[in-house]
Design an enzyme around this catalytic site. Structure first.
Site, mmCIF file in Angstrom:
data_model
loop_
_atom_site.group_PDB
_atom_site.id
_atom_site.type_symbol
_atom_site.label_atom_id
_atom_site.label_comp_id
_atom_site.label_asym_id
_atom_site.label_seq_id
_atom_site.Cartn_x
_atom_site.Cartn_y
_atom_site.Cartn_z
ATOM 1 N N ASN A 6 18.396 -29.188 34.993
ATOM 2 C CA ASN A 6 17.079 -29.015 34.171
ATOM 3 C C ASN A 6 16.075 -29.448 34.791
ATOM 4 O OD1 ASN A 6 14.986 -29.850 32.506
ATOM 5 N ND2 ASN A 6 16.306 -29.704 30.812
ATOM 6 N N HIS A 9 11.153 -31.472 34.348
ATOM 7 C CA HIS A 9 10.136 -32.625 34.985
ATOM 8 C C HIS A 9 9.719 -32.331 36.290
ATOM 9 C CE1 HIS A 9 10.927 -34.619 31.436
ATOM 10 N NE2 HIS A 9 12.082 -34.728 31.314
ATOM 11 N N HIS A 42 13.315 -26.048 29.031
ATOM 12 C CA HIS A 42 13.003 -26.056 27.887
ATOM 13 C C HIS A 42 11.604 -25.566 27.469
ATOM 14 C CE1 HIS A 42 12.920 -29.040 24.021
ATOM 15 N NE2 HIS A 42 12.616 -27.807 23.576
ATOM 16 N N ARG A 44 8.824 -25.700 25.517
ATOM 17 C CA ARG A 44 8.638 -26.486 24.180
ATOM 18 C C ARG A 44 7.508 -25.681 23.265
ATOM 19 N NH1 ARG A 44 10.606 -32.003 24.157
ATOM 20 N NH2 ARG A 44 9.228 -32.109 22.301
ATOM 21 N N ARG A 48 4.312 -28.180 26.911
ATOM 22 C CA ARG A 48 3.567 -29.280 27.754
ATOM 23 C C ARG A 48 4.120 -29.783 29.017
ATOM 24 N NH1 ARG A 48 7.484 -34.474 25.017
ATOM 25 N NH2 ARG A 48 6.316 -33.748 23.378
ATOM 26 N N GLU A 69 16.286 -23.848 26.855
ATOM 27 C CA GLU A 69 16.422 -24.419 25.600
ATOM 28 C C GLU A 69 15.281 -24.107 24.700
ATOM 29 O OE1 GLU A 69 16.409 -28.421 26.864
ATOM 30 O OE2 GLU A 69 18.234 -28.507 27.910
ATOM 31 N N THR A 100 13.974 -34.957 24.019
ATOM 32 C CA THR A 100 14.664 -34.635 22.569
ATOM 33 C C THR A 100 15.526 -35.773 22.371
ATOM 34 O OG1 THR A 100 14.919 -32.381 23.732
ATOM 35 C CG2 THR A 100 16.268 -32.612 21.874
ATOM 36 N N GLU A 152 26.573 -28.090 22.891
ATOM 37 C CA GLU A 152 26.241 -29.006 23.832
ATOM 38 C C GLU A 152 26.376 -30.492 23.020
ATOM 39 O OE1 GLU A 152 22.893 -28.407 26.490
ATOM 40 O OE2 GLU A 152 22.914 -30.454 27.002
ATOM 41 N N HIS A 191 22.186 -34.897 28.330
ATOM 42 C CA HIS A 191 20.992 -35.648 28.122
ATOM 43 C C HIS A 191 21.164 -37.362 28.730
ATOM 44 C CE1 HIS A 191 17.241 -36.091 25.960
ATOM 45 N NE2 HIS A 191 17.635 -37.414 25.971
HETATM 46 N N1 PXP Z 1 20.365 -31.149 27.378
HETATM 47 C C1 PXP Z 1 19.280 -30.952 26.514
HETATM 48 C C2 PXP Z 1 19.662 -29.945 25.306
HETATM 49 C C3 PXP Z 1 18.059 -31.558 26.743
HETATM 50 O O1 PXP Z 1 17.067 -31.383 25.968
HETATM 51 C C4 PXP Z 1 17.926 -32.292 27.843
HETATM 52 C C5 PXP Z 1 16.555 -32.913 28.217
HETATM 53 O O2 PXP Z 1 15.579 -32.082 28.334
HETATM 54 C C6 PXP Z 1 18.994 -32.533 28.893
HETATM 55 C C7 PXP Z 1 20.216 -31.908 28.521
HETATM 56 C C8 PXP Z 1 18.754 -33.148 30.201
HETATM 57 O O3 PXP Z 1 18.394 -34.473 29.926
HETATM 58 P P1 PXP Z 1 18.041 -35.402 30.951
HETATM 59 O O4 PXP Z 1 16.889 -34.936 31.614
HETATM 60 O O5 PXP Z 1 18.045 -36.924 30.271
HETATM 61 O O6 PXP Z 1 19.144 -35.410 32.150
#
Ligand code: PXP
Length: 245
Positions: A6, A9, A42, A44, A48, A69, A100, A152, A191
């Site tokens: 992901n 960030h 994601h 959003r 953001r 996402e 999330t 998930e 997550h």
């Molecule tokens: N899975 C989903 C559905 C999420 O919303 C996120 C965070 O955006 C992640 C996985 C990844 O989480 P992390 O950034 O804490 O690894």
């Protein structure tokens, strides 16, 4: 086991200055070179971090696949239907949250109907569907009734609990994975997973996909994206070896 990275960030850092770097599209190339099996972002509602432009360029340039996402909201749903990522993961979204904070709540009949309709439209467009939910029996059964391809499992509680509480959270995830299979669903997880806590989750037989963002992007600041992904992939592969792949 597939490792999806992901890159939200990377865009968060860019948006700290509202400029054009670092670019999540460039990060995706390096993440793939490091062994990422798909790129997750994601989109959003408040845009953001990830913007429409990022998703469009990722869809054009990523060689593996894009897991998008999105919230159950018409505007982003239309975007997904038009541009067709490989996979769409429906997630809850609240503007004030930092990230999330929990899985989709399927307890409310109205919301369940909206989720079901969204899933049907996505599947009709040939997009693989996933629902981000807590590892709770009732929610898993409700998800199966909605005709989704995968769930998930939210690993946030596992990630946040003290070391002593981890065993119990892990058993919850194991039970949820077995139940997911019983009711005919593919099982993903994500997550809050980090280099330190990912191994026991990666070792749960039957989890097919991990989505990991923050920890990998954090390490990439120091060692680069390609190496950060490769190091995570090594840990996940090693954990998986113990349970036969
Ligand atoms: N899975 C989903 C559905 C999420 O919303 C996120 C965070 O955006 C992640 C996985 C990844 O989480 P992390 O950034 O804490 O690894």
């Amino acid at each position: 086991m597939r490792l999806y990275i992901n890159l939200d960030h990377v865009a968060t850092v860019r948006e700290a200055r509202r400029t054009d770097e670092p670019d999540p599209v460039r990060a995706a190339v390096l993440a793939e070179l490091g062994g990422a099996q798909a790129i997750t972002v994601h989109l959003r509602e408040d845009r953001r971090h990830i913007k429409d432009r990022d998703v469009l360029l990722l869809l054009e340039t990523v060689r593996t696949g894009v897991n998008l996402e999105l919230a159950v909201e018409e505007e982003v749903l239309k975007f997904a239907l038009e541009h067709r990522p490989m996979q769409a993961t429906l997630v809850p979204e609240r503007r004030e949250e930092i990230t999330t904070e929990g899985g989709l709540d399927l307890g409310d009949a109205g919301r369940r109907r909206r989720v079901g309709e969204s899933l049907a439209r996505l599947r009709e467009a040939g997009i693989k569907t996933s629902l981000f939910i807590d590892p709770v029996e009732e929610t898993i059964r409700l998800a199966a009734e909605l005709g989704v391809d995968a769930i998930e499992l939210h690993t946030g509680e596992y990630a946040n609990v003290s070391r002593e509480g981890r065993g119990e959270q892990l058993r919850r995830l194991e039970r949820a994975t077995s139940l997911g299979h019983e009711v005919g669903l593919a099982v993903h997880a994500g997550h809050g997973l980090t280099y330190e806590n990912v191994s026991p989750v990666a070792a749960i037989p039957g989890i097919e996909e991990l989505n990991i963002g923050h920890s990998v992007v954090s390490r990439a600041v120091f060692v680069g994206m390609e190496r950060a992904v490769r190091q995570m992939l090594e840990i996940v592969t090693e954990a998986r070896r113990g349970v036969g792949g």
